[in-house]
Design an enzyme around this catalytic site. Sequence first.
Site, PDB file in Angstrom:
ATOM      1  CB  SER A 127       7.317   2.864   9.370  1.00 47.43           C
ATOM      2  OG  SER A 127       6.442   1.763   9.409  1.00 47.43           O
ATOM      3  CD  GLU A 129       4.767  -2.491   6.328  1.00 46.08           C
ATOM      4  OE1 GLU A 129       4.135  -2.645   7.392  1.00 46.08           O
ATOM      5  OE2 GLU A 129       4.607  -3.224   5.339  1.00 46.08           O
ATOM      6  CE1 TYR A 151       4.539   4.374   4.684  1.00 45.74           C
ATOM      7  CE2 TYR A 151       4.964   2.309   5.826  1.00 45.74           C
ATOM      8  CZ  TYR A 151       4.740   3.671   5.865  1.00 45.74           C
ATOM      9  OH  TYR A 151       4.727   4.328   7.077  1.00 45.74           O
TER      10      TYR A 151
HETATM   11  P1  NAP Z   1      -1.658   9.754   7.410  1.00 48.57           P
HETATM   12  O1  NAP Z   1      -2.818   9.954   8.321  1.00 48.57           O
HETATM   13  O2  NAP Z   1      -1.807   8.869   6.229  1.00 48.57           O
HETATM   14  O3  NAP Z   1      -1.167  11.211   6.897  1.00 48.57           O
HETATM   15  C1  NAP Z   1      -0.276  11.368   5.839  1.00 48.57           C
HETATM   16  C2  NAP Z   1      -0.101  12.838   5.565  1.00 48.57           C
HETATM   17  O4  NAP Z   1       0.862  12.994   4.508  1.00 48.57           O
HETATM   18  C3  NAP Z   1      -1.359  13.590   5.114  1.00 48.57           C
HETATM   19  O5  NAP Z   1      -1.442  14.805   5.817  1.00 48.57           O
HETATM   20  C4  NAP Z   1      -1.097  13.860   3.636  1.00 48.57           C
HETATM   21  O6  NAP Z   1      -1.692  15.039   3.146  1.00 48.57           O
HETATM   22  C5  NAP Z   1       0.414  14.037   3.643  1.00 48.57           C
HETATM   23  N1  NAP Z   1       0.990  13.928   2.312  1.00 48.57           N
HETATM   24  C6  NAP Z   1       0.767  12.969   1.368  1.00 48.57           C
HETATM   25  N2  NAP Z   1       1.447  13.241   0.237  1.00 48.57           N
HETATM   26  C7  NAP Z   1       2.120  14.404   0.471  1.00 48.57           C
HETATM   27  C8  NAP Z   1       2.977  15.200  -0.331  1.00 48.57           C
HETATM   28  N3  NAP Z   1       3.276  14.879  -1.596  1.00 48.57           N
HETATM   29  N4  NAP Z   1       3.486  16.334   0.218  1.00 48.57           N
HETATM   30  C9  NAP Z   1       3.166  16.691   1.487  1.00 48.57           C
HETATM   31  N5  NAP Z   1       2.366  15.969   2.283  1.00 48.57           N
HETATM   32  C10 NAP Z   1       1.840  14.831   1.783  1.00 48.57           C
HETATM   33  O7  NAP Z   1      -0.395   9.217   8.242  1.00 48.57           O
HETATM   34  P2  NAP Z   1      -0.185   9.131   9.838  1.00 48.57           P
HETATM   35  O8  NAP Z   1      -0.791   7.870  10.340  1.00 48.57           O
HETATM   36  O9  NAP Z   1      -0.537  10.431  10.455  1.00 48.57           O
HETATM   37  O10 NAP Z   1       1.393   8.901   9.902  1.00 48.57           O
HETATM   38  C11 NAP Z   1       2.307  10.004   9.927  1.00 48.57           C
HETATM   39  C12 NAP Z   1       3.659   9.539   9.445  1.00 48.57           C
HETATM   40  O11 NAP Z   1       4.140   8.493  10.284  1.00 48.57           O
HETATM   41  C13 NAP Z   1       3.681   8.967   8.031  1.00 48.57           C
HETATM   42  O12 NAP Z   1       4.925   9.298   7.461  1.00 48.57           O
HETATM   43  C14 NAP Z   1       3.606   7.466   8.250  1.00 48.57           C
HETATM   44  O13 NAP Z   1       4.184   6.785   7.161  1.00 48.57           O
HETATM   45  C15 NAP Z   1       4.419   7.322   9.519  1.00 48.57           C
HETATM   46  N6  NAP Z   1       4.079   6.207  10.388  1.00 48.57           N
HETATM   47  C16 NAP Z   1       2.803   6.020  10.802  1.00 48.57           C
HETATM   48  C17 NAP Z   1       2.510   4.988  11.669  1.00 48.57           C
HETATM   49  C18 NAP Z   1       1.102   4.777  12.169  1.00 48.57           C
HETATM   50  O14 NAP Z   1       0.842   3.690  12.705  1.00 48.57           O
HETATM   51  N7  NAP Z   1       0.215   5.757  12.062  1.00 48.57           N
HETATM   52  C19 NAP Z   1       3.537   4.131  12.133  1.00 48.57           C
HETATM   53  C20 NAP Z   1       4.832   4.375  11.688  1.00 48.57           C
HETATM   54  C21 NAP Z   1       5.115   5.428  10.830  1.00 48.57           C
HETATM   55  P3  NAP Z   1      -3.146  15.068   2.400  1.00 48.57           P
HETATM   56  O15 NAP Z   1      -4.113  14.771   3.503  1.00 48.57           O
HETATM   57  O16 NAP Z   1      -3.266  16.436   1.849  1.00 48.57           O
HETATM   58  O17 NAP Z   1      -3.082  13.981   1.362  1.00 48.57           O
HETATM   59  N1  GDD Z   2      -6.061  -1.817   5.891  1.00 43.49           N
HETATM   60  C1  GDD Z   2      -6.521  -3.068   5.988  1.00 43.49           C
HETATM   61  N2  GDD Z   2      -7.787  -3.357   5.524  1.00 43.49           N
HETATM   62  N3  GDD Z   2      -5.734  -4.002   6.549  1.00 43.49           N
HETATM   63  C2  GDD Z   2      -6.230  -5.253   6.671  1.00 43.49           C
HETATM   64  C3  GDD Z   2      -7.515  -5.608   6.226  1.00 43.49           C
HETATM   65  C4  GDD Z   2      -8.336  -4.611   5.607  1.00 43.49           C
HETATM   66  O1  GDD Z   2      -9.455  -4.839   5.195  1.00 43.49           O
HETATM   67  N4  GDD Z   2      -7.698  -6.917   6.503  1.00 43.49           N
HETATM   68  C5  GDD Z   2      -6.598  -7.364   7.087  1.00 43.49           C
HETATM   69  N5  GDD Z   2      -5.696  -6.360   7.193  1.00 43.49           N
HETATM   70  C6  GDD Z   2      -4.336  -6.498   7.739  1.00 43.49           C
HETATM   71  C7  GDD Z   2      -3.238  -6.019   6.785  1.00 43.49           C
HETATM   72  O2  GDD Z   2      -2.972  -7.025   5.790  1.00 43.49           O
HETATM   73  C8  GDD Z   2      -2.085  -5.841   7.784  1.00 43.49           C
HETATM   74  O3  GDD Z   2      -1.470  -7.070   8.060  1.00 43.49           O
HETATM   75  C9  GDD Z   2      -2.805  -5.366   9.067  1.00 43.49           C
HETATM   76  O4  GDD Z   2      -4.203  -5.650   8.864  1.00 43.49           O
HETATM   77  C10 GDD Z   2      -2.635  -3.891   9.381  1.00 43.49           C
HETATM   78  O5  GDD Z   2      -2.941  -3.137   8.211  1.00 43.49           O
HETATM   79  P1  GDD Z   2      -3.079  -1.545   8.264  1.00 43.49           P
HETATM   80  O6  GDD Z   2      -4.019  -1.147   9.334  1.00 43.49           O
HETATM   81  O7  GDD Z   2      -3.375  -1.087   6.869  1.00 43.49           O
HETATM   82  O8  GDD Z   2      -1.650  -1.062   8.769  1.00 43.49           O
HETATM   83  P2  GDD Z   2      -0.164  -1.494   8.358  1.00 43.49           P
HETATM   84  O9  GDD Z   2       0.405  -2.239   9.515  1.00 43.49           O
HETATM   85  O10 GDD Z   2      -0.121  -2.123   7.027  1.00 43.49           O
HETATM   86  O11 GDD Z   2       0.557  -0.074   8.221  1.00 43.49           O
HETATM   87  C11 GDD Z   2       0.373   0.944   9.227  1.00 43.49           C
HETATM   88  O12 GDD Z   2       1.364   0.792  10.215  1.00 43.49           O
HETATM   89  C12 GDD Z   2       2.712   0.996   9.766  1.00 43.49           C
HETATM   90  C13 GDD Z   2       3.624   0.749  10.967  1.00 43.49           C
HETATM   91  O13 GDD Z   2       3.917  -0.615  11.085  1.00 43.49           O
HETATM   92  C14 GDD Z   2       0.455   2.316   8.521  1.00 43.49           C
HETATM   93  O14 GDD Z   2       0.094   3.319   9.421  1.00 43.49           O
HETATM   94  C15 GDD Z   2       1.864   2.588   8.040  1.00 43.49           C
HETATM   95  O15 GDD Z   2       1.945   3.922   7.538  1.00 43.49           O
HETATM   96  C16 GDD Z   2       2.825   2.406   9.219  1.00 43.49           C
HETATM   97  O16 GDD Z   2       4.146   2.671   8.843  1.00 43.49           O
END
Ligand code: NAP
Ligand code: GDD
Length: 327
Positions: A127, A129, A151
């Site tokens: 990520s 992050e 995280y």
């Molecule tokens: P998400 O919607 O939060 O999905 C997370 C998944 O992980 C869910 O299916 C959840 O299952 C599963 N999980 C949680 N705890 C687990 C455990 N103990 N064993 C097995 N599975 C478990 O995340 P996403 O946005 O699809 O992201 C997918 C991956 O990419 C994550 O690793 C995230 O950190 C990474 N990532 C995401 C982003 C982004 O912007 N979306 C960016 C960079 C990296 P349940 O539903 O059953 O809880």
């Molecule tokens: N969730 C949330 N809720 N975020 C808020 C809010 C609120 O009410 N108000 C402001 N924010 C700001 C957070 O402080 C952060 O700076 C930004 O919005 C984005 O927050 P999120 O949408 O929660 O995403 P993230 O960037 O912290 O994390 C996501 O992206 C990562 C990749 O950079 C997640 O998907 C992570 O799993 C992923 O790795």
Amino acid sequence: MPRALITGITGQDGQHLAEFLHEKGYEVFGLMKGQNNPKIGPLLAEFPYIRIVSGDLTDFASLVAAIRTVQPNEIYNLGAISFVAISFTQAELTSNVTGLGVLRMLEAIRLVGGEKDNPIRFYQASSSEMYGKVREIPQTELTAFHPRSPYGVAKVFGHHMTVNYRESYGLHASSGILFNHEGPRRGYEFVTRKISSSVARIKLGMQDKLLLGNLAAKRDWGYAGDYVKAMWLMLQQDKPDDYVIATGETHEITEFLQLAFECAGLGDWRKYVGQDKQYFRPAEVDLLVGDASKAEKTLGWKREVDFPALVEMMVRHDLDLEAKRAK
Ligand code: NAP
Ligand code: GDD
């Protein structure tokens, strides 16, 4: 028929990837945790071709059993506690699932092995992050990490473990350093979906206000459907490697707000949006913007959906969804 095992199958990316791999002719298996996980029903209703395998990233034996059962050609490790805000209050759980879970999966792959001439290929969901308090702009595969949340720290551990298993044991293990990616399947806890669903509810008279935290943060937001293609492309290469996947553009949260409220015909977002301390984090990632030129050159990957189209897609989807729910 190639077989893929996806952890995190119920999440946003798990659903997009399952759909993408199914269209490519894969047999798709999804690891699902818990007994009688309530997400099974809705998941199979939408994706009847997914085959569920029981397992948990905190349980090594369950991962070994899942790999033995499925005999996958490819494993996509998307499972994680992925919500940054919750990682501050559940740091130990996050480290266990998001960090140690990667190590367990790598060890399970090493133990089970896969076909001799066709060893299991592994994708780790790293990520942006991990860059946290960014050391350079834009961020590349070579930018140093400075995570700002439990995280982020857990993801750095998983990332380095993936690289280490590749270098130590010759595993075909790749890591995608993906920047934020969104869409209609995004969880409601993340800021983009919180905004798009609130805009829809405000438009339909079901909600008055939207309370957020830090509005000054900037993110490099892409569309999840584009990003899962990059995961697959990484595993089709002869050599495993690490790749940044990003749009190269950064936008403040206020820009997302402006487009989302305009798209619903609500005008100035400031009339509806307030701030609440509970949504601020102990440490913030102020700015993310990625340079995906390595992925574009080597994988031939390119994003298709731009920022305004992404916002519009999410708002229109939530307007339809909330209107259906209101009936
Ligand atoms: P998400 O919607 O939060 O999905 C997370 C998944 O992980 C869910 O299916 C959840 O299952 C599963 N999980 C949680 N705890 C687990 C455990 N103990 N064993 C097995 N599975 C478990 O995340 P996403 O946005 O699809 O992201 C997918 C991956 O990419 C994550 O690793 C995230 O950190 C990474 N990532 C995401 C982003 C982004 O912007 N979306 C960016 C960079 C990296 P349940 O539903 O059953 O809880
Ligand atoms: N969730 C949330 N809720 N975020 C808020 C809010 C609120 O009410 N108000 C402001 N924010 C700001 C957070 O402080 C952060 O700076 C930004 O919005 C984005 O927050 P999120 O949408 O929660 O995403 P993230 O960037 O912290 O994390 C996501 O992206 C990562 C990749 O950079 C997640 O998907 C992570 O799993 C992923 O790795």
